[in-house]
Motif scaffolding. Structure first.
Motif, PDB file in Angstrom:
ATOM      1  N   ALA A 139       0.842  -1.197   0.000  1.00  0.00           N
ATOM      2  CA  ALA A 139       0.000   0.000   0.000  1.00  0.00           C
ATOM      3  C   ALA A 139       0.872   1.241   0.000  1.00  0.00           C
ATOM      4  O   ALA A 139       2.081   1.175   0.236  1.00  0.00           O
ATOM      5  CB  ALA A 139      -0.900   0.016   1.241  1.00  0.00           C
ATOM      6  N   ASN A 167      -3.419  14.129   0.254  1.00  0.00           N
ATOM      7  CA  ASN A 167      -3.683  13.670  -1.110  1.00  0.00           C
ATOM      8  C   ASN A 167      -4.117  14.865  -1.956  1.00  0.00           C
ATOM      9  O   ASN A 167      -5.204  15.397  -1.770  1.00  0.00           O
ATOM     10  CB  ASN A 167      -4.786  12.617  -1.094  1.00  0.00           C
ATOM     11  CG  ASN A 167      -5.231  12.211  -2.499  1.00  0.00           C
ATOM     12  OD1 ASN A 167      -4.539  12.502  -3.483  1.00  0.00           O
ATOM     13  ND2 ASN A 167      -6.376  11.551  -2.585  1.00  0.00           N
ATOM     14  N   LYS A 175      -7.870  12.551  -7.058  1.00  0.00           N
ATOM     15  CA  LYS A 175      -8.468  11.225  -7.276  1.00  0.00           C
ATOM     16  C   LYS A 175      -8.508  10.530  -5.922  1.00  0.00           C
ATOM     17  O   LYS A 175      -7.623  10.757  -5.099  1.00  0.00           O
ATOM     18  CB  LYS A 175      -7.621  10.384  -8.220  1.00  0.00           C
ATOM     19  CG  LYS A 175      -7.488  10.938  -9.624  1.00  0.00           C
ATOM     20  CD  LYS A 175      -6.476  10.114 -10.405  1.00  0.00           C
ATOM     21  CE  LYS A 175      -6.200  10.765 -11.748  1.00  0.00           C
ATOM     22  NZ  LYS A 175      -4.990  10.243 -12.389  1.00  0.00           N
ATOM     23  N   ASN A 177      -7.746   7.474  -5.441  1.00  0.00           N
ATOM     24  CA  ASN A 177      -6.524   6.661  -5.422  1.00  0.00           C
ATOM     25  C   ASN A 177      -5.815   6.769  -6.768  1.00  0.00           C
ATOM     26  O   ASN A 177      -6.263   6.174  -7.753  1.00  0.00           O
ATOM     27  CB  ASN A 177      -6.868   5.204  -5.112  1.00  0.00           C
ATOM     28  CG  ASN A 177      -5.616   4.331  -5.031  1.00  0.00           C
ATOM     29  OD1 ASN A 177      -4.511   4.782  -5.353  1.00  0.00           O
ATOM     30  ND2 ASN A 177      -5.786   3.104  -4.606  1.00  0.00           N
ATOM     31  N   PRO A 216      -3.587  -0.281  -2.775  1.00  0.00           N
ATOM     32  CA  PRO A 216      -4.363   0.459  -1.774  1.00  0.00           C
ATOM     33  C   PRO A 216      -3.656   1.753  -1.349  1.00  0.00           C
ATOM     34  O   PRO A 216      -2.419   1.799  -1.286  1.00  0.00           O
ATOM     35  CB  PRO A 216      -4.453  -0.521  -0.601  1.00  0.00           C
ATOM     36  CG  PRO A 216      -4.279  -1.873  -1.212  1.00  0.00           C
ATOM     37  CD  PRO A 216      -3.321  -1.674  -2.357  1.00  0.00           C
ATOM     38  N   PHE A 217      -4.441   2.778  -1.074  1.00  0.00           N
ATOM     39  CA  PHE A 217      -3.904   4.104  -0.727  1.00  0.00           C
ATOM     40  C   PHE A 217      -4.738   4.695   0.398  1.00  0.00           C
ATOM     41  O   PHE A 217      -5.960   4.665   0.353  1.00  0.00           O
ATOM     42  CB  PHE A 217      -3.945   4.999  -1.970  1.00  0.00           C
ATOM     43  CG  PHE A 217      -3.560   6.439  -1.713  1.00  0.00           C
ATOM     44  CD1 PHE A 217      -2.336   6.765  -1.146  1.00  0.00           C
ATOM     45  CD2 PHE A 217      -4.424   7.470  -2.063  1.00  0.00           C
ATOM     46  CE1 PHE A 217      -1.978   8.091  -0.924  1.00  0.00           C
ATOM     47  CE2 PHE A 217      -4.080   8.801  -1.847  1.00  0.00           C
ATOM     48  CZ  PHE A 217      -2.857   9.103  -1.281  1.00  0.00           C
ATOM     49  N   ARG A 218      -4.061   5.231   1.415  1.00  0.00           N
ATOM     50  CA  ARG A 218      -4.747   5.917   2.506  1.00  0.00           C
ATOM     51  C   ARG A 218      -4.079   7.268   2.723  1.00  0.00           C
ATOM     52  O   ARG A 218      -2.854   7.370   2.657  1.00  0.00           O
ATOM     53  CB  ARG A 218      -4.669   5.114   3.805  1.00  0.00           C
ATOM     54  CG  ARG A 218      -5.435   3.792   3.781  1.00  0.00           C
ATOM     55  CD  ARG A 218      -6.940   4.012   3.743  1.00  0.00           C
ATOM     56  NE  ARG A 218      -7.703   2.771   3.786  1.00  0.00           N
ATOM     57  CZ  ARG A 218      -7.920   1.985   2.741  1.00  0.00           C
ATOM     58  NH1 ARG A 218      -7.421   2.286   1.556  1.00  0.00           N
ATOM     59  NH2 ARG A 218      -8.627   0.881   2.880  1.00  0.00           N
ATOM     60  N   SER A 219      -4.885   8.306   2.984  1.00  0.00           N
ATOM     61  CA  SER A 219      -4.324   9.614   3.332  1.00  0.00           C
ATOM     62  C   SER A 219      -5.159  10.216   4.442  1.00  0.00           C
ATOM     63  O   SER A 219      -6.263   9.747   4.732  1.00  0.00           O
ATOM     64  CB  SER A 219      -4.291  10.541   2.116  1.00  0.00           C
ATOM     65  OG  SER A 219      -5.607  10.914   1.773  1.00  0.00           O
ATOM     66  N   SER A 234      -7.649  15.007   2.011  1.00  0.00           N
ATOM     67  CA  SER A 234      -7.692  15.189   0.556  1.00  0.00           C
ATOM     68  C   SER A 234      -7.987  16.643   0.249  1.00  0.00           C
ATOM     69  O   SER A 234      -8.918  17.227   0.809  1.00  0.00           O
ATOM     70  CB  SER A 234      -8.787  14.321  -0.065  1.00  0.00           C
ATOM     71  OG  SER A 234      -8.396  12.972  -0.027  1.00  0.00           O
TER      72      SER A 234
END
Ligand code: ZN
Length: 191
Positions: free
Chosen positions: A138, A144, A148, A150, A156-159, A162
């Motif tokens: 990930a 972010n 988008k 992700n 997988p991407f977590r921030s 955004s």
């Protein structure tokens, strides 16, 4: 997660009229360094990001972050997860593991950034690790800015925050039309 106001209060987010490194104009400037200048804020961001990842079932062997921007948050995510952190750097345009660091084949990794904009440099970090046989599980970032959910496709991407700040070509910039003086980002508020 972290509110935009927390970045504004410490000068990490600035309002005005800015010439970005891309050549575009914007009324907002964001960089994480002043936010991370306070260890207690960095520690909390690391803890929140680690939780977002582990809540998604992502439990890496190692955290990898690109220097310089990812150093502090990579360290703090590693601390929260009880894992080691190692770093990449760009040498003559090429992304490489910093001297002295290596990854083992099949080692599982999460790549941690301060800010993801296009995701291009993050993808270079992922490619370096995959070329050595590691498994990248990930990507995580404080902010972010990719516009988008992700930008990494299947990865997988977590921030924690955004952002969708408008940017303009200079000839279409409403702040230029108002003759607002333009600044390159990087005034120096006191931490
Ligand atoms: Zn402008």
């Amino acid at each position: 997660m972290i509110r935009l106001e927390e970045f504004t209060e410490c000068g990490s987010h600035q309002k005005g009229h800015f010439l970005l490194s891309s050549g575009l104009h914007s009324g907002d400037y964001m960089q994480c360094a002043l936010f991370l200048a306070r260890p207690e804020r960095a520690e909390r961001a690391g803890r929140l990001l680690a939780k977002a990842l582990t809540d998604a079932g992502i439990n890496p062997d190692v955290i990898v972050a690109p220097a310089m921007g990812g150093l502090i948050i990579g360290h703090e995510v590693a601390r929260a997860m009880g894992r080691p952190s190692i770093f990449t750097e760009r040498v003559e345009q090429e992304m490489v593991l910093r001297r002295g660091f290596a990854v083992a084949e099949k080692q599982s990794i999460v790549v941690i950034e301060d800010v993801v904009t296009t995701g291009k440099s993050t993808r270079e970090v992922v490619a370096v690790l995959q070329a050595q046989g590691a498994r990248v599980l990930a990507v995580g970032s404080i902010v972010n800015r990719s516009e988008k959910p992700n930008p990494f496709g299947d990865l997988p991407f977590r921030s924690l925050l955004s952002l969708d700040f408008p940017t303009w070509m200079p000839e279409e910039c409403p702040l230029c039309a108002d003759q607002t003086p333009i600044a390159k980002p990087g005034s120096r508020p006191v931490v």
